[in-house]
Design a protein around this motif. Structure first.
Motif, PDB file in Angstrom:
ATOM      1  N   GLY A  94      46.433  55.542  45.362  1.00 51.51           N
ATOM      2  CA  GLY A  94      46.765  54.175  44.996  1.00 51.51           C
ATOM      3  C   GLY A  94      46.735  53.239  46.186  1.00 51.51           C
ATOM      4  N   GLU A  95      47.264  53.699  47.312  1.00 53.68           N
ATOM      5  CA  GLU A  95      47.268  52.878  48.523  1.00 53.68           C
ATOM      6  C   GLU A  95      45.850  52.618  49.013  1.00 53.68           C
ATOM      7  N   TRP A  96      44.983  53.639  48.930  1.00 54.16           N
ATOM      8  CA  TRP A  96      43.604  53.459  49.389  1.00 54.16           C
ATOM      9  C   TRP A  96      42.887  52.412  48.539  1.00 54.16           C
ATOM     10  N   TYR A  97      43.065  52.478  47.231  1.00 50.40           N
ATOM     11  CA  TYR A  97      42.410  51.504  46.352  1.00 50.40           C
ATOM     12  C   TYR A  97      42.911  50.093  46.627  1.00 50.40           C
ATOM     13  N   VAL A  98      44.196  49.942  46.910  1.00 54.18           N
ATOM     14  CA  VAL A  98      44.742  48.619  47.214  1.00 54.18           C
ATOM     15  C   VAL A  98      44.153  48.089  48.521  1.00 54.18           C
ATOM     16  N   GLU A  99      44.074  48.950  49.527  1.00 53.18           N
ATOM     17  CA  GLU A  99      43.573  48.531  50.837  1.00 53.18           C
ATOM     18  C   GLU A  99      42.069  48.254  50.827  1.00 53.18           C
ATOM     19  N   ASN A 100      41.353  48.846  49.873  1.00 52.01           N
ATOM     20  CA  ASN A 100      39.892  48.693  49.802  1.00 52.01           C
ATOM     21  C   ASN A 100      39.486  48.164  48.427  1.00 52.01           C
ATOM     22  N   GLU A 101      40.226  47.191  47.940  1.00 47.21           N
ATOM     23  CA  GLU A 101      40.118  46.797  46.534  1.00 47.21           C
ATOM     24  C   GLU A 101      38.709  46.396  46.112  1.00 47.21           C
ATOM     25  N   ALA A 102      38.070  45.491  46.856  1.00 45.73           N
ATOM     26  CA  ALA A 102      36.766  44.987  46.414  1.00 45.73           C
ATOM     27  C   ALA A 102      35.700  46.079  46.362  1.00 45.73           C
ATOM     28  N   PRO A 103      35.437  46.804  47.462  1.00 50.25           N
ATOM     29  CA  PRO A 103      34.422  47.856  47.369  1.00 50.25           C
ATOM     30  C   PRO A 103      34.823  48.986  46.432  1.00 50.25           C
ATOM     31  N   ALA A 104      36.124  49.278  46.358  1.00 50.81           N
ATOM     32  CA  ALA A 104      36.575  50.356  45.473  1.00 50.81           C
ATOM     33  C   ALA A 104      36.318  49.999  44.013  1.00 50.81           C
ATOM     34  N   ARG A 105      36.607  48.765  43.646  1.00 51.86           N
ATOM     35  CA  ARG A 105      36.384  48.340  42.260  1.00 51.86           C
ATOM     36  C   ARG A 105      34.891  48.369  41.925  1.00 51.86           C
ATOM     37  N   GLN A 106      34.079  47.913  42.855  1.00 49.89           N
ATOM     38  CA  GLN A 106      32.636  47.913  42.630  1.00 49.89           C
ATOM     39  C   GLN A 106      32.086  49.333  42.561  1.00 49.89           C
ATOM     40  N   MET A 107      32.633  50.236  43.382  1.00 49.05           N
ATOM     41  CA  MET A 107      32.232  51.639  43.321  1.00 49.05           C
ATOM     42  C   MET A 107      32.516  52.213  41.942  1.00 49.05           C
ATOM     43  N   CYS A 108      33.701  51.930  41.423  1.00 43.40           N
ATOM     44  CA  CYS A 108      34.078  52.462  40.114  1.00 43.40           C
ATOM     45  C   CYS A 108      33.185  51.914  39.012  1.00 43.40           C
ATOM     46  N   ILE A 109      32.886  50.616  39.073  1.00 42.55           N
ATOM     47  CA  ILE A 109      32.022  50.012  38.062  1.00 42.55           C
ATOM     48  C   ILE A 109      30.634  50.638  38.117  1.00 42.55           C
ATOM     49  N   ALA A 110      30.112  50.827  39.324  1.00 42.03           N
ATOM     50  CA  ALA A 110      28.781  51.424  39.469  1.00 42.03           C
ATOM     51  C   ALA A 110      28.762  52.841  38.921  1.00 42.03           C
ATOM     52  N   ARG A 111      29.799  53.598  39.206  1.00 44.80           N
ATOM     53  CA  ARG A 111      29.841  54.978  38.730  1.00 44.80           C
ATOM     54  C   ARG A 111      30.001  55.041  37.216  1.00 44.80           C
ATOM     55  N   ILE A 112      30.873  54.218  36.677  1.00 40.59           N
ATOM     56  CA  ILE A 112      31.111  54.233  35.234  1.00 40.59           C
ATOM     57  C   ILE A 112      29.875  53.763  34.476  1.00 40.59           C
ATOM     58  N   SER A 113      29.194  52.759  35.020  1.00 40.47           N
ATOM     59  CA  SER A 113      28.115  52.103  34.288  1.00 40.47           C
ATOM     60  C   SER A 113      26.753  52.751  34.474  1.00 40.47           C
ATOM     61  N   SER A 114      26.517  53.345  35.645  1.00 38.98           N
ATOM     62  CA  SER A 114      25.135  53.639  35.997  1.00 38.98           C
ATOM     63  C   SER A 114      24.796  55.093  36.253  1.00 38.98           C
ATOM     64  N   LEU A 115      25.748  55.912  36.617  1.00 40.32           N
ATOM     65  CA  LEU A 115      25.402  57.264  37.028  1.00 40.32           C
ATOM     66  C   LEU A 115      25.352  58.215  35.846  1.00 40.32           C
ATOM     67  N   ASN A 116      24.495  59.235  35.966  1.00 39.74           N
ATOM     68  CA  ASN A 116      24.401  60.211  34.888  1.00 39.74           C
ATOM     69  C   ASN A 116      25.548  61.208  34.963  1.00 39.74           C
ATOM     70  N   GLN A 117      25.678  62.024  33.922  1.00 36.00           N
ATOM     71  CA  GLN A 117      26.825  62.913  33.813  1.00 36.00           C
ATOM     72  C   GLN A 117      26.880  63.922  34.949  1.00 36.00           C
ATOM     73  N   ALA A 118      25.720  64.400  35.400  1.00 33.81           N
ATOM     74  CA  ALA A 118      25.698  65.368  36.497  1.00 33.81           C
ATOM     75  C   ALA A 118      26.259  64.756  37.771  1.00 33.81           C
ATOM     76  N   ASP A 119      25.900  63.501  38.046  1.00 33.55           N
ATOM     77  CA  ASP A 119      26.413  62.822  39.231  1.00 33.55           C
ATOM     78  C   ASP A 119      27.919  62.634  39.144  1.00 33.55           C
ATOM     79  N   VAL A 120      28.398  62.245  37.953  1.00 37.32           N
ATOM     80  CA  VAL A 120      29.828  62.032  37.764  1.00 37.32           C
ATOM     81  C   VAL A 120      30.592  63.332  37.969  1.00 37.32           C
TER      82      VAL A 120
END
Length: 201
Positions: A94-120
């Motif tokens: 939780g602390e890491w996500y707060v400290e790195n909010e912008a790139p962390a949120r974008q990372m999550c969106i990219a993973r949720i939206s774009s990566l295939n199941q094997a990558d996930v």
């Protein structure tokens, strides 16, 4: 400051610029539609410089995932008790996500939206291994009820990923550390064996 320190700081600044540029492009146009050339141009570096830091664009996402996992692993304290270990690693995440909010949120969106199941699945394995280790300690010590280990690991993984996904898309509401704590507490209610405490009282 020594010359080696200056070089290290420049390298870290370049890596950060690449990551930020990549995350912005992944968010804007999708992971699959983003090329290394576009990332390099957005970061104002040569394409060769990109490959000095990352072998592929997938490695940019992996780098951020490795950072949050490193924070969780560093916070882990084997032998301290399974519930305590879980509280510490969830708190560190939780602390890491707060400290790195912008790139962390974008990372999550990219993973949720774009990566295939094997990558996930591959990106989740380090976390699953950590949770498996903690659950094994809890079962061996009797701290946890005698439940199926893999079922417990999946429940804890859900207690981690569900708040992260919710936080990714909903910027209002409780902060992510609070959401993670709430979900972990619910999971622990189902897992912790309280019979010994009742007998002792």
């Amino acid at each position: 400051m020594s010359s080696s320190d200056r070089v290290a700081r420049r390298k870290e600044a370049t890596r950060k610029r690449i990551v930020e540029a990549a995350m912005q492009l992944f968010l804007k146009q999708g992971f699959e539609q983003t090329s290394v050339s576009q990332i390099s141009e957005a970061a104002d570096i040569g394409k060769g410089t990109f490959f000095t830091y990352f072998a592929t664009k997938q490695d940019v996402l992996s780098f951020l995932g490795e950072q949050v996992m490193a924070a969780m692993t560093d916070a882990d304290t084997p032998g301290a008790g399974a519930a305590v270990r879980l509280q510490r690693v969830f708190s560190a995440a939780g602390e890491w996500y707060v400290e790195n909010e912008a790139p962390a949120r974008q990372m999550c969106i990219a993973r949720i939206s774009s990566l295939n199941q094997a990558d996930v699945s591959s990106s989740r394995e380090p976390l699953m291994a950590l949770l498996r280790s903690i659950v094994s300690e809890g079962l061996a010590s009797g701290e946890f009820r005698p439940v199926d280990r893999e079922a417990a690991v999946i429940m804890l993984a859900s207690a981690y990923f569900a708040p992260v996904a919710q936080w990714t898309w909903q910027q209002d509401g409780p902060a992510l550390p609070e959401r993670l704590t709430q979900q972990l507490e619910l999971a622990l209610v189902a897992m912790v064996d309280t019979s010994s405490a009742r007998e002792a009282s």
